[in-house]
Write an enzyme that holds these catalytic residues in place. Structure first.
Site, PDB file in Angstrom:
ATOM      1  N   CYS A 168       0.834  -1.206   0.000  1.00 44.60           N
ATOM      2  CA  CYS A 168       0.000   0.000   0.000  1.00 44.60           C
ATOM      3  C   CYS A 168       0.864   1.250   0.000  1.00 44.60           C
ATOM      4  O   CYS A 168       0.870   2.025   0.969  1.00 44.60           O
ATOM      5  CB  CYS A 168      -0.927  -0.010   1.199  1.00 44.60           C
ATOM      6  N   TYR A 210      21.469  -7.905  -0.684  1.00 41.75           N
ATOM      7  CA  TYR A 210      20.655  -6.800  -0.166  1.00 41.75           C
ATOM      8  C   TYR A 210      19.219  -6.852  -0.676  1.00 41.75           C
ATOM      9  O   TYR A 210      18.572  -5.826  -0.868  1.00 41.75           O
ATOM     10  CB  TYR A 210      21.325  -5.447  -0.484  1.00 41.75           C
TER      11      TYR A 210
END
Ligand SMILES: Cc1ncc(COP(=O)(O)O)c(C=O)c1O
Length: 507
Positions: free
Chosen positions: A436, A466
């Site tokens: 969202c 990463y």
């Protein structure tokens, strides 16, 4: 097995449109804003010359501008001017065992990626185990004993064991990383402890287990060790900030003196800390450490840093010098990076020229260069929204929770359909996740194959570093499963997180 080559144009210095990472520091970014360096003429030339595309048993036509271009085992002569963003994903971005099967399916470690996605679900991280092993071996050979894999790039039990098996030490930067590698069975004598704010508990644990080295990052830490230590003197390195300013082209100084890491050479803080360490009965100073940045594409930057470091190091008459990590990797078709071997050669040469004696143990701590290109992430397309005259949004079932680098650093990636890996990618869409956040973007302007549909797979290469290690559970989206594949066998090394896992800490 066929030949391969990096096809180069030494005159092409265009800056990539995506993949720039200087807006925010990369993990522990150091002196040099590396994404800006990456397109310096020297970097481009070196990168292109050094780009190594592993020979596939079956190949495909890849990108032209710098990439490798394949058809089966035959090297094709390619003009360096044939770059086209619609070209398929370049071979050199994929794990070294990657091949394409008869139907166009990507295969890694002898496993069909489409089958793996069907069996294990998506999002899915798939690591090529042999690629990881080869990179570890390369680092162990290129630098001295004590060279470590920076576990912050990617760590799980299987990874810790693999790294130790291949002869590297493990650099940990927190109690959690320390716990994980010890729990995996790695001998503490192969572990190096980092951290700019190590707690009493972390230092105590490291000392009790007998880690190989503690990298001293502040004067407070020396006080802490003086207070905590009992027993044998702990061997330590002092982390210094060399204040490197590289003097070519786009190089920038990013305020190495202004850093939360290490102690400044220029200000005298490093010398003062050395006096303190030499007077301490808790520790034995055996060497110096420096880490100049992340995603460094130009070995000459390492050479320059090594020179500065050597001027400081030589008069100290110490036995060890660790040059940190930071070697860059290519994320985009048109990018190329030096190999670990080339990085080591440039570093050794610069240190030797600057008077560092041959018997000094020169070590390093690569993370990204070992793990990044070993993995791809595979997503499923869930929604396609075409906004006339604006753009197309292609939403996948992961996003910023499994790869925060685009959001954090504006990092660029390529995307492709692993069911038709060699397909051209003439369409452009914004690949977004399911979170969202409007900023939940994985690729702002991805080149994708024609007619992508709901349920199709979309893969992003070079997600081995990463990615999972920086993953979150934002929106209570469970973290993906992680597979290691080798010799036609896929094994789960991190299982998919469940909704119950997500609630398991709640009391
Ligand atoms: C001290 C230190 N060593 C090694 C690394 C690994 O860097 P990379 O993954 O860029 O090789 C980092 C990364 O932040 C670091 O801070």
């Amino acid at each position: 097995m066929g030949h391969f080559a990096a096809l180069i144009s030494l005159t092409d210095h265009r800056v990539p449109l995506a993949g720039l990472e200087p807006a925010l520091p990369a993990p522990e970014a150091g002196a040099l804003s590396t994404e800006l360096q990456r397109r310096s003429p020297l970097s481009v030339a070196l990168g292109r010359l050094l780009a190594a595309c592993p020979p596939p048993s079956r190949g495909w036509i890849g990108r032209g501008r710098r990439g490798c271009r394949w058809r089966d085992s035959t090297l094709e002569a390619v003009s360096s001017q044939t770059a086209d963003p619609a070209d398929p994903v370049a071979q050199h971005l994929l794990p070294s065992s990657a091949t394409i099967g008869d139907e166009g399916h990507l295969s890694i470690g002898g496993c069909d990626v489409v089958d793996l996605a069907r069996t294990h679900g998506t999002p899915l991280f798939i690591y090529d185990e042999e690629h990881l092993r080869a990179r570890c071996r390369e680092a162990a050979t290129a630098f001295g004993d004590g060279t470590a894999y920076a576990t912050k790039a990617f760590l799980c039990t299987a990874m810790a064991r693999l790294v130790a098996d291949e002869g590297l030490c493990l650099d940990v930067a927190s109690g959690g990383e320390l716990h994980t590698v010890l729990r995996a069975g790695v001998d503490a004598s192969r572990v190096v402890l980092h951290g700019n704010n190590k707690s009493d508990a972390e230092l105590t644990s490291a000392l009790e287990h007998g880690v190989r080295r503690v990298i001293i990052d502040s004067v407070d830490e020396i006080d802490r060790l003086d207070r905590i230590a009992s027993g044998e003197r702990q061997k330590v390195l002092l982390r210094v900030t060399p204040g490197v300013e590289a003097h070519t082209h786009e190089f920038v100084r990013t305020g190495q003196e202004d850093s939360k890491f290490g102690l400044s050479i220029a200000s005298g803080a490093a010398h003062a800390a050395i006096d303190r360490l030499r007077g301490s009965s808790a520790v034995e100073l055996v060497g110096i450490h420096a880490h100049i940045g992340s995603q460094v594409f130009d070995v000459s930057s390492f050479a320059q840093a090594a020179e500065v470091l050597a001027r400081f190091f030589v008069p100290l008459d110490l036995a060890e010098l660790c040059v940190g990590g930071g070697l860059g990797v290519a994320y985009l078709n048109e990018e190329a990076a030096p190999s670990i071997t080339e990085w080591a050669a440039a570093t050794h040469e610069a240190l030797r020229a600057a008077g560092v004696p041959d018997d000094v143990e020169v070590t390093a701590e690569p993370g990204r260069a070992i793990a990044a290109q070993a993995a791809v992430t595979v997503y499923s397309v869930g929604t396609i929204k075409r906004l006339p005259d604006i753009r197309t949004y292609l939403a996948v079932d992961g996003g910023m929770s499994d790869n925060p680098r685009p959001v954090l650093y504006g990092s660029g990636y390529e995307a492709f359909d692993p069911a038709r890996t060699s397909a051209r990618r003439p369409e452009v869409a914004r690949v977004v996740g399911k979170h969202c956040e409007s900023g939940d973007v994985i690729l702002p302007d991805a080149h994708i194959p024609e007619d992508m549909g709901i349920g199709d797979l979309l893969a992003t290469p070079v997600t081995g570093a990463y990615g999972y290690s920086m993953a979150s559970t934002y929106n209570k989206v469970p973290r993906p499963e992680v597979l290691f594949v080798a010799d036609g066998v896929a094994r789960t090394v991190v299982r998919r997180e469940t909704f119950e896992d997500l609630a398991s800490l709640d009391v």
